[in-house]
Scaffold this active site. Structure first.
Site, PDB file in Angstrom:
ATOM      1  N   THR A   1      -6.206   1.700  -6.742  1.00 15.86           N
ATOM      2  CA  THR A   1      -7.411   1.388  -5.969  1.00 15.86           C
ATOM      3  C   THR A   1      -8.385   2.557  -6.029  1.00 15.86           C
ATOM      4  O   THR A   1      -8.016   3.692  -5.720  1.00 15.86           O
ATOM      5  CB  THR A   1      -7.053   1.099  -4.494  1.00 15.86           C
ATOM      6  OG1 THR A   1      -6.176  -0.023  -4.439  1.00 15.86           O
ATOM      7  CG2 THR A   1      -8.306   0.798  -3.686  1.00 15.86           C
TER       8      THR A   1
ATOM      9  N   TYR B   1      -3.588   5.170  -4.493  1.00 11.24           N
ATOM     10  CA  TYR B   1      -4.873   5.808  -4.748  1.00 11.24           C
ATOM     11  C   TYR B   1      -4.613   6.987  -5.685  1.00 11.24           C
ATOM     12  O   TYR B   1      -3.468   7.387  -5.893  1.00 11.24           O
ATOM     13  CB  TYR B   1      -5.495   6.309  -3.446  1.00 11.24           C
ATOM     14  CG  TYR B   1      -5.803   5.211  -2.456  1.00 11.24           C
ATOM     15  CD1 TYR B   1      -7.021   4.544  -2.479  1.00 11.24           C
ATOM     16  CD2 TYR B   1      -4.866   4.849  -1.489  1.00 11.24           C
ATOM     17  CE1 TYR B   1      -7.307   3.535  -1.577  1.00 11.24           C
ATOM     18  CE2 TYR B   1      -5.143   3.834  -0.582  1.00 11.24           C
ATOM     19  CZ  TYR B   1      -6.357   3.180  -0.621  1.00 11.24           C
ATOM     20  OH  TYR B   1      -6.628   2.179   0.264  1.00 11.24           O
TER      21      TYR B   1
ATOM     22  N   LYS C   1      -8.217  -1.938  -8.996  1.00 13.10           N
ATOM     23  CA  LYS C   1      -8.812  -2.626  -7.850  1.00 13.10           C
ATOM     24  C   LYS C   1     -10.073  -1.896  -7.399  1.00 13.10           C
ATOM     25  O   LYS C   1     -10.079  -0.671  -7.264  1.00 13.10           O
ATOM     26  CB  LYS C   1      -7.802  -2.686  -6.697  1.00 13.10           C
ATOM     27  CG  LYS C   1      -8.277  -3.447  -5.471  1.00 13.10           C
ATOM     28  CD  LYS C   1      -7.152  -3.536  -4.446  1.00 13.10           C
ATOM     29  CE  LYS C   1      -7.597  -4.315  -3.211  1.00 13.10           C
ATOM     30  NZ  LYS C   1      -8.605  -3.583  -2.412  1.00 13.10           N
TER      31      LYS C   1
ATOM     32  N   HIS D   1     -13.465  -3.322  -1.050  1.00 12.96           N
ATOM     33  CA  HIS D   1     -12.547  -2.809  -0.033  1.00 12.96           C
ATOM     34  C   HIS D   1     -12.761  -3.493   1.312  1.00 12.96           C
ATOM     35  O   HIS D   1     -12.692  -2.875   2.375  1.00 12.96           O
ATOM     36  CB  HIS D   1     -12.684  -1.291   0.118  1.00 12.96           C
ATOM     37  CG  HIS D   1     -11.382  -0.606   0.429  1.00 12.96           C
ATOM     38  ND1 HIS D   1     -10.604  -0.034  -0.541  1.00 12.96           N
ATOM     39  CD2 HIS D   1     -10.715  -0.413   1.588  1.00 12.96           C
ATOM     40  CE1 HIS D   1      -9.518   0.487   0.018  1.00 12.96           C
ATOM     41  NE2 HIS D   1      -9.559   0.267   1.311  1.00 12.96           N
TER      42      HIS D   1
ATOM     43  N   SER E   1       0.820  -1.203   0.000  1.00 13.78           N
ATOM     44  CA  SER E   1       0.000   0.000   0.000  1.00 13.78           C
ATOM     45  C   SER E   1       0.858   1.259   0.000  1.00 13.78           C
ATOM     46  O   SER E   1       1.914   1.317   0.635  1.00 13.78           O
ATOM     47  CB  SER E   1      -0.913   0.004   1.230  1.00 13.78           C
ATOM     48  OG  SER E   1      -1.606   1.231   1.343  1.00 13.78           O
TER      49      SER E   1
END
Length: 399
Positions: free
Chosen positions: A159, A133, A258, A283, A111
């Protein structure tokens, strides 16, 4: 693998150990969920609705073929580590997870909100997929992309499946912005009840990392706090399909989107953005509450685009049989989140390896019962699907 005294036989036991060992706020942060927890519960309950069809005589009994290829990477089994944010459950955090995944021959999703730098994680596991993100805009994103590329990340994950829902009927844990005297005093009663957790950090001569070092364009830049980066993200306009295509082109390598739950968006991801892979995900139940379990949306998306891109399933995996069910419905592989975090809390790297071994052995035993020797031979005929199980979102009347 953990010693026999530390070994656990199920992900459920790993979760119980994590609950015993973690301060209450840390455990509740991992549990997460949102609002009433409808999606959180359905991610698990949906797997229970799927039955298996046994074949017992005259079928192969092994050896079993579990390896596959995802995002250009050969993995030993169809289970990948899903990217999750700051892993303050263990001093080694994402590094322990990366080493465990490497030891078990699979890929690590890292992440952008992780507590360990991408450079260190890639060094621990070259099969690292860097997740981000959409934050700030194209210039800001370019800095993140270039740093991940220079670090040697094997692929990119974008994501998009979080709507910033924040309330929980059971209450939200307090998550500090930094570890200071005020925070230590506030957490002292919780930590006093879980001395083992504190001892791990004392032995490592460190405090839990609450910064996000991967949210800067250079490892030399000061890392922002989790909530500092979170605030910037929340204030960023969401990307367009043109932005997604731009990011995929700039990355230039394997690229996963995602958070896809709709057939129409899966098609646009393939046709307009040119993605390599799609992760069907809500999520982990932390998005908009009331979304269906990701496994319910998987079949329609796999049917629509599975012949053109790799389709993965993220959400609710707790045993090898769950992995088999997802593959039978069209997934190339699955990604796990909470399952490995429970293992990390229970036993560090060995605990994560324990979870991966549980899933591997569970896949093999399920294949044996189904009379299959390879994950690549699985299909719908291996399952009992109850009427109304699927949610074909964005496909017309159902969307």
């Amino acid at each position: 693998m953990a010693s026999s005294g530390e070994w656990f036989e199920s992900v459920a036991e790993a979760q119980r150990r994590a609950r015993r060992r973690l301060p209450r706020s840390v455990y509740r942060a991992l549990l997460a969920g949102t609002e009433k927890g409808l999606t959180l519960r359905d991610n698990l309950a949906a797997f229970d609705e799927l039955g298996l069809v046994p074949r017992l005589v005259g079928f192969p009994g092994g050896p079993f073929e579990l390896s596959t290829r995802v995002m250009g990477l050969e993995v030993s089994m169809p289970v990948l580590i899903s990217p999750t944010g700051v892993q303050a459950v263990h001093p080694e955090g994402e590094l322990a997870v990366a080493r465990a995944a490497a030891a078990r021959g699979t890929a690590m999703g890292l992440s952008s909100f992780a507590s360990k730098p991408v450079e260190e994680v890639v060094s621990a596991n070259p099969k690292t997929l860097f997740q981000t993100y959409w934050i700030g805009g194209r210039e800001r994103m370019l800095g993140i992309v270039e740093r991940a590329r220079e670090a040697g990340a094997a692929g990119m994950i974008l994501t998009l499946d979080w709507s910033f829902s924040h309330s929980r009927d059971w209450g939200s844990p307090y998550i500090p912005d930094r570890i200071d005297l005020k925070t230590m005093l506030r957490f002292a009663p919780e930590v006093a009840l879980k001395p083992g957790w504190l001892l791990r950090y004392a032995n490592a001569r460190s405090l839990p990392e609450l910064t996000v070092p991967n949210m800067t364009p250079s490892p030399k830049d000061p890392a922002p706090t989790f909530f500092g980066a979170y605030a910037e993200w929340m204030q960023s306009p969401p990307p367009t399909w043109e932005d997604v295509a731009w990011l995929r082109e700039r990355w230039g390598g394997p690229f996963m989107l995602k958070g896809v739950m709709r057939v129409d968006e899966a098609r646009r991801a393939v046709e307009e953005a040119g993605v390599t892979a799609i992760s069907v995900s809500n999520h982990g139940g932390n998005n908009l509450d009331g979304l269906p379990a990701s496994i319910r949306a998987l079949p329609a998306i796999a049917e629509a685009v599975g012949d053109r891109v790799e389709v993965l399933l993220d959400g609710g995996i707790r045993r090898g049989g769950d992995v088999v069910k997802a593959l039978a419905l069209g997934a190339r592989a699955v990604m796990i989140g909470r399952a490995y975090l429970w293992g990390l809390a229970a036993g560090g790297q060995a605990g994560v390896e324990n979870v991966l071994e549980i899933l591997r052995s569970g896949i093999e035993s399920t294949l044996r019962g189904l009379g299959k020797s390879s994950i690549h031979d699985l299909d719908r005929d291996d399952l009992i699907l109850p009427a109304g199980f699927e949610r074909r979102l964005g496909e017309g009347d159902g969307g």
